[in-house]
Design a protein around this motif. Structure first.
Motif, mmCIF file in Angstrom:
data_model
loop_
_atom_site.group_PDB
_atom_site.id
_atom_site.type_symbol
_atom_site.label_atom_id
_atom_site.label_comp_id
_atom_site.label_asym_id
_atom_site.label_seq_id
_atom_site.Cartn_x
_atom_site.Cartn_y
_atom_site.Cartn_z
ATOM 1 N N TYR A 1 5.514 -8.142 9.855
ATOM 2 C CA TYR A 1 4.766 -6.919 9.561
ATOM 3 C C TYR A 1 3.471 -6.860 10.373
ATOM 4 C CZ TYR A 1 1.380 -4.098 6.981
ATOM 5 O OH TYR A 1 0.387 -3.212 6.648
ATOM 6 N N LEU A 2 2.751 -7.973 10.392
ATOM 7 C CA LEU A 2 1.467 -7.990 11.103
ATOM 8 C C LEU A 2 1.667 -7.769 12.596
ATOM 9 C CD1 LEU A 2 -0.321 -10.945 9.242
ATOM 10 C CD2 LEU A 2 -0.905 -8.519 9.109
ATOM 11 N N ARG B 1 2.080 -4.090 12.942
ATOM 12 C CA ARG B 1 0.820 -3.441 12.611
ATOM 13 C C ARG B 1 -0.198 -3.583 13.745
ATOM 14 N NH1 ARG B 1 -1.533 -1.019 7.713
ATOM 15 N NH2 ARG B 1 -3.482 -0.490 8.700
ATOM 16 N N ASN C 1 5.530 -11.280 6.267
ATOM 17 C CA ASN C 1 4.176 -10.819 6.571
ATOM 18 C C ASN C 1 3.865 -10.974 8.054
ATOM 19 O OD1 ASN C 1 1.739 -9.713 5.666
ATOM 20 N ND2 ASN C 1 0.769 -11.724 5.616
ATOM 21 N N ARG C 2 4.322 -12.064 8.657
ATOM 22 C CA ARG C 2 4.077 -12.259 10.094
ATOM 23 C C ARG C 2 4.724 -11.136 10.897
ATOM 24 N NH1 ARG C 2 4.058 -17.942 9.253
ATOM 25 N NH2 ARG C 2 6.322 -17.919 9.061
ATOM 26 N N PHE D 1 7.489 -14.959 1.908
ATOM 27 C CA PHE D 1 6.496 -13.902 2.079
ATOM 28 C C PHE D 1 5.801 -14.027 3.427
ATOM 29 C CE2 PHE D 1 2.224 -12.252 2.034
ATOM 30 C CZ PHE D 1 2.471 -10.941 1.674
ATOM 31 N N GLU D 2 5.446 -15.244 3.782
ATOM 32 C CA GLU D 2 4.699 -15.421 5.034
ATOM 33 C C GLU D 2 5.518 -14.990 6.243
ATOM 34 O OE1 GLU D 2 2.957 -19.362 5.147
ATOM 35 O OE2 GLU D 2 2.210 -19.052 3.105
ATOM 36 N N ARG E 1 5.385 -8.194 -1.854
ATOM 37 C CA ARG E 1 4.055 -8.375 -2.426
ATOM 38 C C ARG E 1 4.088 -8.267 -3.952
ATOM 39 N NH1 ARG E 1 -1.251 -6.868 -1.302
ATOM 40 N NH2 ARG E 1 -1.068 -4.721 -1.928
ATOM 41 N N SER E 2 4.973 -7.417 -4.461
ATOM 42 C CA SER E 2 4.977 -7.247 -5.909
ATOM 43 C C SER E 2 5.912 -8.216 -6.614
ATOM 44 C CB SER E 2 5.284 -5.796 -6.282
ATOM 45 O OG SER E 2 6.584 -5.471 -5.885
ATOM 46 N N ARG F 1 7.990 -5.667 2.836
ATOM 47 C CA ARG F 1 6.792 -6.449 2.574
ATOM 48 C C ARG F 1 6.087 -5.970 1.312
ATOM 49 N NH1 ARG F 1 1.350 -5.638 3.602
ATOM 50 N NH2 ARG F 1 0.116 -7.539 3.859
ATOM 51 N N GLU F 2 6.069 -4.658 1.151
ATOM 52 C CA GLU F 2 5.433 -4.125 -0.053
ATOM 53 C C GLU F 2 6.185 -4.604 -1.301
ATOM 54 O OE1 GLU F 2 3.366 -0.706 0.381
ATOM 55 O OE2 GLU F 2 4.074 0.267 -1.460
#
Lengths: 479, 323
Positions: free
Chosen positions: B117-118, B121, B114-115, B110-111, B99-100, B95-96
């Motif tokens: 990852y979230l 988290r 990100n999902r 990305f989404e 992001r870049s 994810r990092e």
């Protein structure tokens, strides 16, 4: 039938929506009808949809001083701010006038300094401004534009007059939130948009790219434009990435580039490629370790020399900070008269400069009533709000002013206008400001509205996200 | 394309593939050890040890945990943030990286990342695991598959895509070789014979870890024979997780990026020479050769050569990032 507005009290402030507790302003009437229909449960669901959409898209800012690298979403309030067309036209002409004067001022300051010689602005103010770059005296910049992108903060006083609070002429941020706020509002309240005729905002990135291409060296019609970011740990990284994506340009860090043969080049898988225009989102100090801060790893050694020779263009230019110094700010109305021979359309907030003996005396005698600001800090830091301050804080600022009078200004507390905002279960009035984004290129383009920031803490006048601020969608009506 | 971006997207892809393969491997092995009628305690112990050995993370594991237990291995491979190769760490890193390089990958990619990852988290993934490990692994695999599918359907198939493919296939080739190698580390209980029940169950688990059971059965009509499984996972030309298939895909993407014809054979690009050579070896090697060398030694050699290819790719496209 909900009652989220039940007991709403505009109090003694200028309220954007309510002329009195029982009277909704005409341009908010349809919104009032729609929101008054919502139950708390329905409204909560909409809030959840909005928050989730920000979170999954990664529309977050990084919280500094947090070892976990926590990212937060910027709180989004679902009650939009509505600006009638007539008010907007007034703002637009005032901002256009102001950015024109600021650019003429910068051109003058870095060349003949007529305005100083004519005694309109005391020369010592400019020479002591920390963002003044004497290294750039006599350097010609493309199309004589210094501030290409400006974010000017406006507030409304208790009579509803729009006043300029400050100009951000270095790397103003926040425009991506404005654009995403609109997307989110459309998703969450699709029908409301059909009841209003709201001016679209989505041309911003196209106009920004046009502007960046316009300033390319030698009028190159197909320039390579990049966005320079400090990197993914910067609090505004989402915005940098968003803008680069929306314009279809590369986002680069300093290490991606190198100076070779008098040109700025980027390192690609197919070799070095020339860069023509840099939309830089890092401060002057970090741009080039050979000229500014020696310890900077964020910039490119030699970049400034390439810029001086006209082989690369930068937006914004170097040294624009001298124009958004809060002491210089005081003189912007004078600049407008001096360079444009016009009366300022938008007024400043009355400002006392502690460098002047009379003003300083006044400031020191009235500290508990004034807002005192340091000339070059932002984000709501380095600021004293007299009426909310403790006697220790007041004593601290008394001391700071005495030690460095050049660096402080005093202003009467402006009772910023308020807008209904959702606060645990109902709407309450909260103070707001407005940051329109101005693009100054071949023509001046101001995206209708701007970013409305809201101080979500009760009675707070500080709207910055680092101090508990959130934002709202801003609608400029087209009729 | 920026060299840094190429490198970032290549590693983004490797991390996701690594997360996916960790999930595959644990899922199958966890189910295997639940089969108590066949497997006794001592045996399950060995089983978990073999997983840690095959990942080559033994040292780190021993620093973090007092002993090798199923719970510790699962924690280490799924959730341990101090293990840079855990599923959670891989997703954070992916994810990092994403992001870049958001300007290059699609928003949908990305989404999706990100999902996932979230969910880690927020502790949602951990809760899912506690209520059903099966559901958790299924969720993790599906999440990674979804990412690959979204990438295929929404990202421009240009240079960035080829770096994404190179990362994916290089990592997958490496992981398949490690999954196959687990079998080397598992000792059969004394009383068991090669080709006996437990041996077969183990080989079947290896196949399953690579989603290879169904295509294998179609090819060999049901017979689970060790050398056949090894041959299938090393040499099959059409199974997308076989080492040969992965190296062929990697080689293809590499040539797409350089624009050099695969039949050129001048090898101005070292990475292409290395990947072409490995692909030829994988195509022409016989299983007799493999067993003469020893399966473990052979797989070790492949892992080494994949590492060399990865270094050569960096050297070719990104080396000046260090200057």
């Amino acid at each position: 039938m909900g009652n989220l507005f039940h007991g709403y009290d505009p109090s003694r402030f200028f309220d954007e929506m309510f002329a009195s507790p029982s009277e909704v302003r005409a341009h908010y009437q349809r919104l009032f009808e729609r929101y008054n229909d919502l139950t708390l449960g329905e409204f909560d669901r909409k809030r959840l949809v909005a928050d989730n959409s920000f979170l999954t898209q990664g529309i977050t800012f990084t919280v500094y001083n947090d070892t976990e690298g926590t990212e937060r979403i910027f709180p989004f309030d679902l009650v939009p701010r509505i600006i009638p067309l007539k008010e907007w036209l007034h703002i637009e002409s005032g901002l256009t006038q102001r950015i024109s004067a600021l650019n003429l001022f910068l051109r003058d300051i870095y060349h003949d300094q007529r305005i100083l010689k004519d005694g309109v602005i005391p020369a010592e103010i400019i020479h002591s401004a920390i963002h003044f770059r004497p290294e750039f005296m006599g350097v010609n910049v493309p199309k004589d534009i210094y501030i290409h992108i400006c974010g000017t903060d406006l507030v409304r006083d208790h009579d509803g007059n729009y006043l300029v609070l400050e100009d951000n002429g270095r790397c103003p941020s926040g425009v991506s939130y404005l654009l995403e706020n609109r997307q989110t509002m459309k998703r969450v309240f699709p029908n409301l948009f059909s009841r209003y005729s709201v001016q679209p905002v989505d041309r911003y990135c196209e106009e920004l790219l046009n502007l960046l291409r316009f300033i390319a060296p030698g009028g190159n019609p197909e320039p390579t434009v990049v966005l320079l970011t400090p990197g993914i740990y910067n609090s505004a990284y989402f915005e940098h990435s968003f803008l680069a994506r929306s314009m279809g340009i590369e986002i680069v860090v300093g290490a991606d580039m190198v100076v070779q043969g008098g040109y700025l080049m980027m390192k690609t898988t197919k070799g070095l490629k020339r860069v023509d225009v840099v939309y830089r989102r890092i401060d002057d100090d970090f741009l080039d370790p050979q000229v500014f801060r020696k310890d900077s790893l964020l910039g490119v050694p030699g970049l400034v020399e390439v810029y001086r020779r006209g082989n690369v263009s930068l937006a914004n230019s170097i040294g624009t900070g001298v124009a958004d110094d809060k002491v210089t700010y005081h003189f912007v109305p004078k600049m407008i008269r001096y360079y444009l021979d016009q009366d300022p359309i938008l007024s400043n907030v009355p400002t006392y400069l502690s460098m002047f003996d009379d003003d300083r005396k006044y400031i020191l005698e009235h500290l508990p009533e004034l807002v005192v600001k340091s000339a070059n800090e932002s984000g709501g830091y380095g600021m004293l709000i007299g009426p909310h301050a403790t006697s220790e804080e007041i004593a601290k600022f008394r001391d700071l002013i005495a030690k460095n009078p050049r660096n402080y200004i005093g202003q009467p507390v402006v009772q910023l206008s308020r807008s209904p905002s959702y606060i645990s279960g109902r709407f309450e009035g909260r103070h707001i400001d407005l940051r329109p984004y101005i693009l100054f290129g071949e023509k001046t383009t101001i995206i209708p509205g701007g970013l409305t920031r809201v101080a979500l803490r009760k009675d707070s006048l500080v709207v910055n996200s680092s101090q508990g601020g959130g934002s709202k969608d801003t609608w400029v009506l087209s009729e | 394309m920026l060299s840094r971006v190429a490198d970032t997207i290549y590693w983004l892809s490797r991390y996701i593939e690594r997360a996916e393969n960790n999930a595959r491997m644990l899922d199958v092995n966890l189910q295997l050890t639940l089969d108590a009628t066949i497997l006794n305690h001592r045996y399950t112990q060995q089983h978990w040890e073999s997983i840690i050995y095959s990942l080559e993370d033994t040292k780190l594991f021993q620093e973090l945990y007092p002993g090798i237990t199923g719970e510790a291995v699962v924690e280490f491979v799924c959730f341990e943030r101090k293990n840079p190769n855990s599923i959670y760490s891989c997703l954070c890193a992916a994810r990092e990286n994403a992001r870049s390089v958001r300007e290059l990958i699609s928003s949908e990619m990305f989404e999706q990342l990100n999902r996932m990852y979230l969910d880690f988290r927020s502790g949602e993934a951990q809760r899912l695991f506690r209520s059903s490990s099966y559901q958790f692994f299924k969720w993790a695999l599906q999440g990674c598959h979804l990412f690959q599918g979204i990438a295929d359907a929404t990202m421009a198939h240009d240079e960035g895509w080829d770096f994404l493919q190179m990362g994916k296939f290089l990592e997958r080739a490496d992981r398949t070789s490690r999954i196959l190698d687990i079998k080397y580390h598992i000792l059969l209980p004394k009383e068991e014979e090669i080709g006996g029940t437990i041996d077969t169950v183990q080989w079947f688990a290896v196949l399953n870890s690579c989603s290879g059971a169904e295509p294998y059965r179609r090819l060999f009509q049901g017979q689970i024979a060790p050398w056949k499984v090894a041959e299938f996972l090393i040499k099959d030309a059409s199974f997308p997780r076989s080492i040969r298939f992965c190296v062929a895909s990697l080689d293809h993407s590499l040539h797409q990026i350089t624009g050099i014809d695969r039949g050129d054979f001048l090898y101005k690009v070292e990475a292409e020479r290395l990947s072409g050579k490995l692909l030829a070896d994988l195509s022409y090697v016989t299983m007799d050769d493999v067993f003469r060398i020893g399966l473990h030694q052979y797989l070790d050699g492949i892992q080494l050569r994949l590492g060399e290819i990865s270094k050569a790719i960096y050297k070719e496209f990104c080396e000046w990032l260090d200057t």
